[in-house]
Design a protein around this motif. Structure first.
Motif, PDB file in Angstrom:
ATOM      1  N   ARG A 155     -36.541 -76.777 -48.131  1.00  0.00           N
ATOM      2  CA  ARG A 155     -37.431 -75.677 -47.790  1.00  0.00           C
ATOM      3  C   ARG A 155     -36.696 -74.520 -47.113  1.00  0.00           C
ATOM      4  O   ARG A 155     -36.964 -73.351 -47.384  1.00  0.00           O
TER       5      ARG A 155
ATOM      6  N   LEU B 279     -44.644 -74.005 -50.638  1.00  0.00           N
ATOM      7  CA  LEU B 279     -43.629 -72.988 -50.400  1.00  0.00           C
ATOM      8  C   LEU B 279     -44.264 -71.644 -50.068  1.00  0.00           C
ATOM      9  O   LEU B 279     -43.761 -70.912 -49.190  1.00  0.00           O
TER      10      LEU B 279
ATOM     11  N   ASP C 123     -45.330 -71.652 -46.422  1.00  0.00           N
ATOM     12  CA  ASP C 123     -44.188 -71.589 -45.510  1.00  0.00           C
ATOM     13  C   ASP C 123     -43.573 -70.196 -45.480  1.00  0.00           C
ATOM     14  O   ASP C 123     -43.172 -69.702 -44.423  1.00  0.00           O
TER      15      ASP C 123
END
Length: 1119
Positions: A552, A629, A632
């Motif tokens: 990530r 994703l 985030d």
């Protein structure tokens, strides 16, 4: 370094394909085609002119006589008894001998056969009838070969007739017809069955017993004790067959069906270990010269035949472990001897190391598994069989022992593996590409360093070339030079897609190799979005794959590089650019030098490119919501906003400029400019993400907590720097409302979730201590208590909010809730979303997606169908439109707008009241509120334009004594939204709109004049510059304002509208000049002429404005 052991196959695959590629032995240096000639025939027999040549038909008649079924009348021998088979063979031999003795027409054939028999050294008669039969058949095949040679030598075709060029050329007399070929094929089948297969050792080749029932009979009738011995018989049969095969037309018939049996015989003759005392007749050895000739003949035919056929037959010879057979008609096949397995491994390795050896191995296995040479009917089924692909990949990835080193092996093999990606035939390409992908991944897994050097670097070379141009000679850096051709770039992207996306193996070496070129790949993706390109979807799939597989932190770092927030991420070189190619693809070239005149255009292109890149990042992230994703990265952007606030405060505290040198000042200025660019990019990213992302952006509790933490931290930072605003207060209220919704039961929280929520405790404590709003302070304290006790103890405020949300289902509680205090109104708004989540996500787990839609509108659901709202719901929302809490009011206005758009009957019945509510909220200072009101008025005007548009025009045209300038500007925005919504119908209201904006140009307020000019320009565009009779009035007004207005912004707005009119009217004039010249044509010429003669426009006695002077000095033809 030690060499790898011989390659072998797994036990499950050996039964199907045989073994793997073992260590090959070096070639013995014999000349190709020499061994077969030496072994197959003596010099006296090849092409001897002393032989008596007979008729070709006579030889074929003799062969048919040997194959006759003994007078049974059947065309094939279906014999199952030993004595019947022996009797038939004897009878056919006798019949042939009688023909030679009694029929004078067979005299020449007898003389030819006797002459050949005298020159052959192998024994031709035996007590064993099967060998006598085989000998006579072999002699007749030699007669056939000699006759064909002489017929071809004597053939002298005449010259073709030029009058009939389409006529087929004369056939050579040695050409066999189809029926004759069938006869020869039947003879060859008998020769191999009686003269080769019975003398093979157990485990060498496929036994006769495992083929047909007739093979079992043949195996039993052959007498191995009679002379000549078994080895001599096998050697003779192989010798004669190779001799006959020297004739091309006969060689194709022999090798296409019997290559495997002949190769098995040569393997046994040349490589079988000898014993001092042979125990059985079939184990008797030959002379060393005969063994050497057999070895050379084997290598010769392996080099000459179709290589996939050689690979397939060698795999069959290599065999596998002995396995039981369920068919009672078939016997158990013996395991191949160790010497044969080693030999086949050696020979297979030699096939692999030859040019195009990889294709030969792949075709040999796939075609042997059921696919034809060109794909075949079973090609798609074979391509779907991953086991075969894995088998080939293991073979190709294993280094054979004869290679000097693994690196040398990979250096030779990897280019051939990459060539498997580039086949044009669809079926063949599907097979080979799947094999290539599996091999690519297997090699990357087993030897990552070598795979990176010889596989990944060649594949990614075109993208690396546009990143590092330092290695390119200066002579190739001429502007316009093509760095990467269209074919190279398309092939690169397609290969990367096949390896990464289709293979779907996130190996470390694969991911690490793709990271440096992600910037160039994203730039290519952005370029493809501007036009039609076949590689756009491939680029998107590759980017989505790598973003999903990366850690990530690395994924977010890559997205930062895409957006330009991280300059350390490699990107497309500044001297390189993408260009459209001639064949519809894309190529990479050196940029043209930018001259001074093009600097503005280059700057515009740079800014627009950066904005487009941000938009395309939003497109990519819209596909990455499920993996988390997008959430985030959204949280990362929120944290960057906090850093922006802190950096702004730090900039204010910098030391004075007087203490710095000129160089330091310049560096400081550069840093400030870069910092401002970063801030603008962050804001643009936030705007795009808020617009593109759906309510499913947060997929788990952790992301929601991170979002709340970022918001709380930003609020604390704003208070510390005394920059707290209304927008941040609203965002803080909504984020804390999310926490209250979760704690109220919308999500089933676990102990681990409370551990995550405890990260908010320090921030909530800080907010409760320093935030000025007592409502937010109290809610922060209540949330801290609930989180600390894991929900076991909930304060009254949180409990009341949850209970009031659940009571939303009962209409009798609505009036009371509308009369609550500000604090109760806030908690009522927050927990109204609990009802939606309770109704839509009953039993939701903690890892379920947490939607932001739950906090969008108070007291109502947004997914109601037309006609489903009640009067009570409508009254509640109307009251909420006057709520002092900004989120509640804005949500109520958006709910009303949604109902108008859905044509809700009850809402449209009170349209006048709705219009009044929207117009009153236009004067609100908060952006959430007045933008929602603008949207509502625009939607209401779309439903009733005649009733509402004229009233809005009157309000826009009123003076400042009735409405504030800000309100009039907002009404102007409403008018332009209505214009866009009406589309072509706006021409109906052309006159009142134009006159209103022209009157606005004379307004005392400069901001209103500039707004009116801007609205006028957009209206002209929407009308397609068909202004009618007022076109002269419009042009005269614009020229006057540009010459006389004292405000710079107003003059700039006038110049902008003039430019638009010049462009639009010029185009209309060109279209209409061939027709009836109308007002627009005359106005276009008049405006252009007037503009060109305004030499004094940029010399008027007004405050100087270089932008106006520049635009005024340019000829309209320059636009």
């Amino acid at each position: 370094m030690p060499l790898a052991p011989p390659l072998t196959l797994c036990a499950s695959c050996q039964a199907q394909y045989g073994g793997g590629l073992g260590p090959p032995r070096p070639l013995s240096g014999f000349q190709v085609a020499r061994s077969t000639a030496v072994m197959a025939a003596s010099p006296q027999t090849v092409g001897s002119g002393a032989l008596e040549i007979c008729d070709l038909e006579r030889i074929l008649e003799a062969l048919k006589l040997l194959l006759s079924p003994g007078g049974s009348g059947s065309s094939s021998l279906q014999i199952t008894k030993h004595d019947v088979l022996l009797a038939t063979l004897k009878s056919n031999l006798s019949a042939l001998e009688d023909k030679f003795l009694k029929d004078p027409q067979w005299k020449k054939l007898q003389l030819l056969k006797d002459e050949i028999a005298k020159k052959e050294e192998w024994p031709q008669n035996s007590v064993d009838v099967t060998w006598s039969f085989t000998s006579q058949t072999l002699l007749l095949l030699l007669c056939l070969k000699e006759t064909m040679i002489h017929l071809a030598a004597d053939f002298n075709p005449g010259k073709p007739n030029p009058r009939t060029p389409e006529a087929a050329p004369a056939l050579s007399p040695d050409t066999l017809s189809i029926s004759q070929q069938k006869t020869v094929q039947s003879v060859l089948q008998f020769v191999v069955t009686l003269g080769v297969c019975p003398y093979l050792m157990p485990g060498v080749g496929v036994p006769l017993r495992c083929r047909t029932e007739f093979g079992t009979v043949v195996q039993d009738v052959v007498c191995l004790d009679a002379a000549p011995n078994a080895s001599q018989r096998l050697y003779t049969s192989c010798q004669v067959l190779l001799n006959v095969a020297q004739r091309a037309s006969l060689g194709s018939l022999i090798f296409c069906r019997h290559f495997g049996d002949i190769a098995a015989g040569l393997c046994q003759l040349g490589f079988c270990p000898t014993k001092r005392k042979p125990l059985k007749p079939e184990e008797e050895v030959l002379t060393e010269e005969e063994r050497a000739l057999s070895r050379e003949a084997l290598r010769d035919i392996l080099d000459q035949v179709y290589q996939p056929l050689a690979v397939r037959e060698l795999l069959i010879l290599q065999g596998g472990p002995s396995q039981s057979c369920m068919d009672v008609k078939r016997q158990v096949r013996c395991q191949s001897p160790a010497w044969l397995r080693r030999l086949c491994g050696q020979l297979l390795s030699e096939r692999l190391m030859r040019p195009n050896g990889v294709q030969a191995v792949v075709r040999g296995i796939l075609e042997g598994a059921g696919a034809g040479a060109a794909g075949g009917s079973d090609a798609e089924a074979v391509a779907a069989d991953w086991k075969k692909c894995d088998l080939i990949a293991k073979i190709l990835a294993s280094c054979p022992q004869q290679s000097l080193s693994p690196e040398d092996y990979y250096k030779d093999i990897c280019p051939q593996v990459l060539d498997l990606f580039h086949f044009q035939d669809e079926l063949t390409a599907r097979q080979f590409q799947r094999v290539a992908t599996t091999t690519f991944i297997t090699m990357s897994r087993e030897r990552p360093q070598l795979a990176a050097k010889y596989l990944l670097q060649p594949v990614l070379a075109p993208l690396h070339r546009c990143l590092n141009i330092a290695d390119i000679p200066e002579s190739d850096m001429v502007p316009g030079t093509i760095l990467v051709t269209e074919k190279e770039l398309s092939r690169c992207i397609e290969d990367v897609y096949k390896v990464y996306v289709v293979g779907n193996e996130p190996l470390t070496v694969l991911v690490d190799s793709l990271l440096p070129v992600l910037g160039a790949l994203f730039s290519l993706y952005c370029f493809t979005k501007h036009s039609v390109s076949h590689i756009r979807s491939l680029c998107q799939e590759i980017l989505l794959w790598i973003l999903g597989k990366l850690e990530r932190k690395k994924a977010i770092a890559s997205l930062k590089g895409f957006a330009g927030l991280d300059k350390s991420v490699p990107s497309l070189h500044s001297l390189c650019q993408f260009r459209a190619a001639t064949q519809g693809g894309i190529m990479i070239t050196i940029k043209e030098a930018i001259c001074d005149e093009d600097e503005d255009e280059a700057l515009y292109q740079k800014v627009s490119s950066e904005l487009c890149q941000v938009e395309y990042i939003g497109d990519l992230l819209s596909h990455c919501q499920e993996c988390g994703l997008a959430g985030d990265f959204f949280i990362f952007c929120l944290k960057e906003l906090t850093h922006v606030a802190v950096e702004n405060e730090a900039e204010l505290k910098t030391e004075p400029f007087s203490s710095k040198s000129l160089l330091e000042l310049e560096q400081h200025h550069v840093l400030l400019v870069e910092g401002q660019e970063q801030k603008l990019l962050v804001l643009q990213l936030m705007a795009v993400l808020c617009e593109r992302m759906s309510e499913q952006i947060f997929t788990n509790v952790t992301q929601v907590v991170d979002f709340v933490a970022a918001t709380l931290h930003r609020a604390c930072a704003s208070l510390a720097h005394q920059t707290e605003s209304t927008v941040e207060s609203q965002t803080l209220s909504m984020s804390m409302g999310l926490v209250a919704v979760m704690l109220g039961g919308a999500v089933q929280l676990k102990s681990g979730d409370f551990a995550v929520l405890k990260q908010l405790l320090p921030l909530l404590e800080k907010v409760s201590n320093i935030y000025p709003d007592p409502v937010i302070q109290e809610l922060a304290v209540d949330l801290r208590i609930t989180i600390s006790t894991h929900g076991a103890f909930s304060t009254e405020a949180v409990s009341v909010a949850a209970q009031s949300t659940l009571n939303k289902k009962h209409p009798e509680g609505k009036t009371e809730r509308q009369q609550q205090t500000n604090h109760e109104g806030y908690t009522d708004m927050s927990h109204s979303h609990l009802e939606q989540q309770k109704s839509n996500q009953t039993g939701l787990k903690s890892d379920a997606p947490f939607t932001s839609q739950d906090v969008s509108e108070p007291g109502t659901t947004t997914n109601q169908k037309s006609g489903s709202i009640t009067t009570e719901q409508l009254q509640e929302v109307l009251l909420s439109a006057y709520d002092p809490q900004i989120p509640t009011r804005a949500a109520a206005l958006r709910t009303l707008s949604c109902w108008i758009e859905q044509r809700e009957t009850r809402a449209l019945e009170v349209q006048e009241k709705l219009l009044k509510i929207f117009l009153e909220n236009l004067e609100h200072e908060d952006t959430f509120v007045y933008l929602s009101a603008i949207q509502g008025v625009a939607l209401l005007s779309d439903a009733y334009p005649e009733k509402i548009l004229l009233g809005l025009l009157a309000q826009y045209d009123s003076g400042n004594n009735k409405h504030t300038p800000e309100t009039r500007m907002k009404v102007g925005e409403v008018l332009m939204r209505i214009v866009r919504t009406l589309g072509d119908m706006v021409s109906k209201y052309r006159e009142p709109l134009i006159h209103t904006f022209l009157r606005g140009v004379r307004d005392p307020d400069s901001a209103h004049r500039a707004s009116s000019l801007s609205n006028l320009g957009e209206l002209c565009q929407r009308l397609d510059f068909l202004l009618g009779s007022v076109v002269h009035e419009v042009t005269a007004c614009l020229i006057a304002v540009a010459k006389t207005d004292h405000e710079v912004q107003v003059r700039r707005a006038a110049i902008h509208v003039i430019v638009l009119l010049l462009r639009g009217l010029s185009q209309k004039a060109t279209e209409m000049r061939s027709l009836v010249p109308g007002a627009e044509v005359v106005a276009s010429d008049s405006l252009a002429s007037n503009w060109e003669h305004q030499d004094s426009l940029h010399r008027i006695h007004l405050p100087p404005d270089h932008w106006v002077q520049l635009r005024a000095s340019v000829s309209p033809t320059g636009w």
